[in-house]
Design an enzyme around this catalytic site. Structure first.
Site, PDB file in Angstrom:
ATOM      1  N   ASP A  78       7.331  17.904  -1.646  1.00 46.58           N
ATOM      2  CA  ASP A  78       6.522  17.435  -0.524  1.00 46.58           C
ATOM      3  C   ASP A  78       7.308  16.501   0.387  1.00 46.58           C
ATOM      4  OD1 ASP A  78       4.232  18.787  -1.462  1.00 46.58           O
ATOM      5  OD2 ASP A  78       3.720  17.123  -2.803  1.00 46.58           O
ATOM      6  N   TYR A 130      10.713  16.663 -13.247  1.00 49.47           N
ATOM      7  CA  TYR A 130      10.556  15.625 -12.222  1.00 49.47           C
ATOM      8  C   TYR A 130      10.625  14.261 -12.883  1.00 49.47           C
ATOM      9  CZ  TYR A 130       9.013  18.888  -8.571  1.00 49.47           C
ATOM     10  OH  TYR A 130       8.948  19.885  -7.629  1.00 49.47           O
TER      11      TYR A 130
END
Length: 264
Positions: free
Chosen positions: A56, A115
């Site tokens: 994002d 992540y």
């Protein structure tokens, strides 16, 4: 030029601060769009690149994986990194380029995405560390945080932790690890799985932190998870603390077992 096509895999690091995410968009500067512009300059025609993770806006990467097809014979596979870096802005770096199987696809062949999110409970840290972390105004207890975080492990419907998605996207994902550990001056949250929904990782982080600050436990996270109701989850954590740390592939599709494992 050569009639024989090659498939080139890239390992990419970037500071996402000045970009509207990975995926190419109209009227916005993105990582994918910036790299494709440079590939066009090198090839003299449009070249499309496929990324493993659609990070994002504002999210960073230590080892994003991507691939593109080329018929250009003048540049050896391992030299594409230098060629790209010579034209890319300094906040995007190609760490490695190499040839892989023609059938390889960075997105669909990935078996695990990792992540990491950087949090800190230290109010005064170095300015550049502040730029890449979220401050929590409560002493962080790793044992208690891990108790809450463990509820995310397994195969679940993560609707409660996702921004609105396209109708065809499955909200069921499998999470392999969800754990906090110290790395001064940060507390690192590591989450790995087959794939992630839009803003899912940051929504999970925000919810864990909110539950923790309210002296909650694992059961509260489980209740939100089972509800599939986004309004019950915590606020989305800031993008600045999140990194796509690495992507793993099988040896069969990529020619290297547990690709990028050293980055995890």
């Amino acid at each position: 030029m050569s009639s024989e096509a090659r498939n080139i895999k890239l390992k990419i690091a970037y500071n996402g601060k000045n970009y509207a995410g990975w995926q190419i968009q109209d009227n916005d500067t993105t990582i994918q769009g910036t790299i494709e512009e440079v590939l066009k300059k090198i090839h003299k025609y449009e070249v499309k690149i496929t990324g493993a993770g659609r990070t994002d806006a504002g999210v960073h990467a230590r080892a994003q994986a991507a691939n593109f097809n080329t018929s250009l014979s003048s540049i050896p596979a391992e030299k594409f990194s230098r060629a790209l870096n010579s034209l890319l802005p300094g906040d995007i770096r190609i760490l490695e380029s190499r040839e892989v199987n023609l059938s390889f696809n960075s997105r669909y062949d990935a078996v695990e995405r990792i992540y990491k999110y950087q949090l800190t409970d230290i109010y005064s840290i170095m300015p550049w560390e502040t730029e890449f972390s979220m401050y929590v105004d409560k002493k962080l207890d790793i044992t208690l945080l891990n108790n809450i975080a463990s509820a995310a492990i397994g195969t679940h419907d993560f609707s409660a932790f996702s921004a609105p998605m396209e109708d065809h996207v499955s909200t069921v994902k499998t999470i392999y690890s969800s754990v906090f550990y110290p790395s001064y001056p940060f507390i690192i949250y590591k989450i790995s799985g087959t794939g992630f929904l839009r803003k899912m990782v940051r929504s999970i982080i925000g919810t864990i932190v909110e539950i923790y600050k309210n002296d909650g436990r694992k059961e509260e996270f489980e209740k939100i998870l089972k509800s599939r109701d986004r309004s019950l989850a915590g606020a989305t954590a800031p993008a600045k603390g999140l990194f796509l740390d690495s992507v793993r592939y099988s040896e069969a599709v990529c020619g290297r077992k547990n690709d990028d494992e050293k980055n995890t």
